[in-house]
Scaffold this active site. Structure first.
Site, mmCIF file in Angstrom:
data_model
loop_
_atom_site.group_PDB
_atom_site.id
_atom_site.type_symbol
_atom_site.label_atom_id
_atom_site.label_comp_id
_atom_site.label_asym_id
_atom_site.label_seq_id
_atom_site.Cartn_x
_atom_site.Cartn_y
_atom_site.Cartn_z
ATOM 1 N N GLY A 15 6.534 18.417 8.230
ATOM 2 C CA GLY A 15 7.185 16.893 7.230
ATOM 3 C C GLY A 15 8.623 17.911 6.154
ATOM 4 O O GLY A 15 7.794 18.580 5.824
ATOM 5 N N ARG A 25 14.690 29.111 -1.408
ATOM 6 C CA ARG A 25 16.428 30.204 -3.072
ATOM 7 C C ARG A 25 14.423 31.033 -3.742
ATOM 8 O O ARG A 25 15.017 32.315 -3.640
ATOM 9 C CB ARG A 25 16.494 29.167 -3.792
ATOM 10 C CG ARG A 25 17.189 29.765 -4.414
ATOM 11 C CD ARG A 25 17.338 28.271 -5.502
ATOM 12 N NE ARG A 25 18.001 29.439 -7.377
ATOM 13 C CZ ARG A 25 17.438 29.277 -7.941
ATOM 14 N NH1 ARG A 25 16.619 29.446 -8.390
ATOM 15 N NH2 ARG A 25 18.317 29.815 -9.228
ATOM 16 N N ARG A 76 7.815 20.495 14.249
ATOM 17 C CA ARG A 76 6.688 20.360 14.491
ATOM 18 C C ARG A 76 6.316 21.398 15.688
ATOM 19 O O ARG A 76 7.233 20.366 17.462
ATOM 20 C CB ARG A 76 5.794 19.814 14.390
ATOM 21 C CG ARG A 76 5.646 18.578 12.746
ATOM 22 C CD ARG A 76 5.297 17.405 13.362
ATOM 23 N NE ARG A 76 4.276 17.083 11.324
ATOM 24 C CZ ARG A 76 5.708 15.903 10.972
ATOM 25 N NH1 ARG A 76 6.360 15.127 11.853
ATOM 26 N NH2 ARG A 76 5.204 15.626 9.750
ATOM 27 N N GLY A 106 2.350 21.868 5.227
ATOM 28 C CA GLY A 106 1.434 21.835 5.158
ATOM 29 C C GLY A 106 -0.048 22.223 5.908
ATOM 30 O O GLY A 106 0.762 23.182 5.893
ATOM 31 N N ASP A 107 -0.326 21.100 6.120
ATOM 32 C CA ASP A 107 -1.632 22.093 6.740
ATOM 33 C C ASP A 107 -1.845 22.729 7.867
ATOM 34 O O ASP A 107 -1.927 23.832 8.604
ATOM 35 C CB ASP A 107 -3.366 21.129 6.879
ATOM 36 C CG ASP A 107 -4.171 20.978 6.126
ATOM 37 O OD1 ASP A 107 -3.994 21.903 5.433
ATOM 38 O OD2 ASP A 107 -5.027 20.291 5.953
ATOM 39 N N THR A 129 4.077 19.234 0.516
ATOM 40 C CA THR A 129 3.737 17.696 0.866
ATOM 41 C C THR A 129 3.921 17.208 0.474
ATOM 42 O O THR A 129 3.228 17.092 -0.516
ATOM 43 C CB THR A 129 3.010 17.901 2.253
ATOM 44 O OG1 THR A 129 2.325 16.450 2.854
ATOM 45 C CG2 THR A 129 1.689 18.563 1.827
ATOM 46 N N ASP A 131 2.055 13.966 0.606
ATOM 47 C CA ASP A 131 0.897 13.381 0.892
ATOM 48 C C ASP A 131 0.305 15.091 -0.216
ATOM 49 O O ASP A 131 -0.794 13.879 -0.698
ATOM 50 C CB ASP A 131 0.557 13.687 2.476
ATOM 51 C CG ASP A 131 1.624 13.275 3.143
ATOM 52 O OD1 ASP A 131 2.494 12.371 3.412
ATOM 53 O OD2 ASP A 131 1.359 14.005 4.665
ATOM 54 N N ASP A 133 -1.765 16.330 0.505
ATOM 55 C CA ASP A 133 -2.901 16.630 0.350
ATOM 56 C C ASP A 133 -3.765 17.510 1.530
ATOM 57 O O ASP A 133 -4.775 18.218 1.995
ATOM 58 C CB ASP A 133 -3.018 15.368 2.259
ATOM 59 C CG ASP A 133 -2.058 16.280 2.947
ATOM 60 O OD1 ASP A 133 -2.199 16.885 2.915
ATOM 61 O OD2 ASP A 133 -2.932 15.689 4.036
ATOM 62 N N ARG A 175 -0.277 9.615 4.877
ATOM 63 C CA ARG A 175 -0.777 10.006 6.072
ATOM 64 C C ARG A 175 -2.380 9.378 6.170
ATOM 65 O O ARG A 175 -2.365 8.334 5.880
ATOM 66 C CB ARG A 175 -0.599 11.523 6.489
ATOM 67 C CG ARG A 175 -0.668 12.156 8.006
ATOM 68 C CD ARG A 175 -1.005 13.339 8.332
ATOM 69 N NE ARG A 175 0.385 13.847 8.176
ATOM 70 C CZ ARG A 175 0.765 14.191 9.117
ATOM 71 N NH1 ARG A 175 0.274 13.995 10.214
ATOM 72 N NH2 ARG A 175 2.534 14.361 9.077
ATOM 73 N N ALA A 190 0.271 -2.167 -10.161
ATOM 74 C CA ALA A 190 -0.138 -3.133 -8.775
ATOM 75 C C ALA A 190 -1.032 -3.626 -9.560
ATOM 76 O O ALA A 190 -2.145 -3.086 -9.541
ATOM 77 C CB ALA A 190 -0.281 -2.393 -8.050
ATOM 78 N N GLU A 227 -0.174 4.211 3.735
ATOM 79 C CA GLU A 227 -0.593 3.962 5.174
ATOM 80 C C GLU A 227 -2.000 4.503 5.768
ATOM 81 O O GLU A 227 -2.022 3.761 7.146
ATOM 82 C CB GLU A 227 0.298 4.666 5.690
ATOM 83 C CG GLU A 227 -0.047 6.307 5.357
ATOM 84 C CD GLU A 227 2.145 7.556 6.297
ATOM 85 O OE1 GLU A 227 2.540 6.603 7.222
ATOM 86 O OE2 GLU A 227 1.845 8.169 6.105
ATOM 87 N N ARG A 257 10.442 10.689 1.224
ATOM 88 C CA ARG A 257 11.088 12.268 1.922
ATOM 89 C C ARG A 257 12.296 12.928 1.405
ATOM 90 O O ARG A 257 12.355 14.044 1.430
ATOM 91 C CB ARG A 257 10.797 12.830 3.348
ATOM 92 C CG ARG A 257 9.585 12.017 3.538
ATOM 93 C CD ARG A 257 8.862 13.550 4.605
ATOM 94 N NE ARG A 257 9.548 13.656 5.810
ATOM 95 C CZ ARG A 257 9.105 13.425 7.090
ATOM 96 N NH1 ARG A 257 7.372 12.940 7.241
ATOM 97 N NH2 ARG A 257 10.300 14.280 7.773
HETATM 98 O O1 F6P Z 1 2.671 14.746 5.921
HETATM 99 C C1 F6P Z 1 4.401 13.908 5.249
HETATM 100 C C2 F6P Z 1 4.321 12.391 6.209
HETATM 101 O O2 F6P Z 1 5.808 11.793 5.431
HETATM 102 C C3 F6P Z 1 4.156 11.732 6.024
HETATM 103 O O3 F6P Z 1 3.284 10.695 4.820
HETATM 104 C C4 F6P Z 1 3.525 11.108 7.169
HETATM 105 O O4 F6P Z 1 2.783 10.196 7.706
HETATM 106 C C5 F6P Z 1 4.166 11.879 7.657
HETATM 107 O O5 F6P Z 1 4.756 12.656 7.793
HETATM 108 C C6 F6P Z 1 5.600 11.435 8.964
HETATM 109 O O6 F6P Z 1 5.758 12.123 10.443
HETATM 110 P P1 F6P Z 1 7.172 12.081 11.242
HETATM 111 O O7 F6P Z 1 8.120 12.897 10.115
HETATM 112 O O8 F6P Z 1 7.451 12.777 12.045
HETATM 113 O O9 F6P Z 1 7.218 10.430 10.853
#
Ligand code: F6P
Length: 326
Positions: A15, A25, A76, A106-107, A129, A131, A133, A175, A190, A227, A257
């Site tokens: 992502g 750059r 991906r 990411g991972d 990323t 996330d 994470d 994620r 919140a 999510e 994003r």
């Molecule tokens: O890993 C980044 C992310 O935006 C997550 O937060 C989300 O679950 C996922 O990618 C969404 O992926 P896609 O762009 O394939 O819908």
């Protein structure tokens, strides 16, 4: 004898996240600084399989520092998961004379990097990323921008929720992790934040905080749902059933994003890109460039993939303490 890096490749994979261009750059410019050529591999690992590349020039690196998305595109790749696909990728490296690859993502990106390094291609990873994470690094490129984008959206939602005295349920990305939700939840005030790291007790975590908030005088309520913690639509329905409110549900989605990277993301990406290439220049490879306590460190990819990062739950306690939950 120490390997000399004369030409390297750089790719973005998985992502996208704001700040990836700043990292590209920095990689390209640092490579030039150390007398290396830099080739952009387009569409992530799939691009390495398909020999989909562009030679990066100083001209192309102008004006991308502050832009969102990735000029190299991202993907991906299923094919890269196969032996055959990786074999093709190694052949592309041979054909283009690439002495090493900097992989930004990411991972999943780092798993690919590990496989490639096992086949003898020197690789360095840069964590990016929204996330946040990635276990090995305190911080991942794009997280700050995504937080600010979500905050901006929620501030706007709050205006209309306040006018109509409504309850808003907002789903944010992340994620399987709650970093984005928790940081954003604290920043927007919140009343409740639902994250995968905390087992949901609907009565305690949602109903009571809203009731207490109402008793304290509030007439509109903001609930943030990661999510990975469940569907905001379902949470909205349950709030309706339990409290008789008529919540409005917003799924922020991919808007999180996009956008120009914040100063933090540009600066972090620039430092990480520099250190990734400097490692090559000094004959090292096979690591992820990470931030730990504000410093940059290199962690071997295999070790990096094993590392787990805990969401700082003290932030959740702070939220509970000041949101009216107790
Ligand atoms: O890993 C980044 C992310 O935006 C997550 O937060 C989300 O679950 C996922 O990618 C969404 O992926 P896609 O762009 O394939 O819908």
């Amino acid at each position: 004898m120490e390997k000399k890096f004369k030409r390297i490749g750089v790719l973005t994979s998985g992502g996208d996240s704001p700040g990836m261009n700043a990292a590209v750059r920095s990689v390209a410019r640092t490579a030039m600084h150390f007398g290396m050529e830099c080739v952009g591999i387009r569409r992530g690992w799939q691009g390495l399989i398909n020999s989909d590349f562009v030679v990066l020039t100083p001209e192309m690196m102008r004006h991308i520092l502050g832009t969102g998305g990735t000029i190299l595109y991202t993907a991906r790749s299923e094919e890269f998961m196969t032996e055959k696909g990786r074999e093709k990728a190694v052949n592309t490296c041979k054909m283009l004379g690439l002495d090493g690859i900097v992989a930004i993502g990411g991972d999943g990106t780092f798993r690919g990097a590990l496989e490639l390094s096992r086949l003898g291609v020197p690789v360095m990873g840069i964590p990016a990323t929204i996330d946040n994470d990635i276990g090995c690094s305190n911080y991942t490129i794009g997280f700050d921008t995504a937080c600010n984008t979500a905050i901006d959206c929620i501030d706007k939602l709050r205006d209309t929720m306040q006018s109509h005295e409504r309850c808003s349920v907002v789903e944010v990305m992340g994620r399987h992790a709650g970093f984005l939700a928790l940081y954003v939840g604290l920043a927007v005030g919140a009343v409740s934040v639902l994250i995968p790291e905390h087992e949901l007790n609907f009565e305690e975590d949602v109903v009571k905080p809203i009731q207490n908030s109402r008793l304290a005088g509030a007439t509109h309520f903001m609930v943030v749902v990661a999510e990975g913690a469940g569907s905001a639509i379902e949470i909205g329905k349950k709030i309706h059933e339990s409290l008789g409110l008529d919540p409005r549900v917003t799924v922020l989605g991919h808007i999180q994003r996009g956008g120009a990277p914040t100063g933090r993301d540009r600066e972090t990406a620039t430092r990480m890109g520099y250190y990734a290439v400097k490692a090559f220049a000094e004959g090292r490879s096979g690591s992820v460039i990470c931030t730990q306590e504000g410093s940059i460190v290199e962690i071997p990819i295999e070790e990096a993939l094993e590392m787990k990062k805990q969401l700082p739950m003290v932030r959740y306690e702070i939220l509970e303490a000041i949101s009216g939950a107790r």
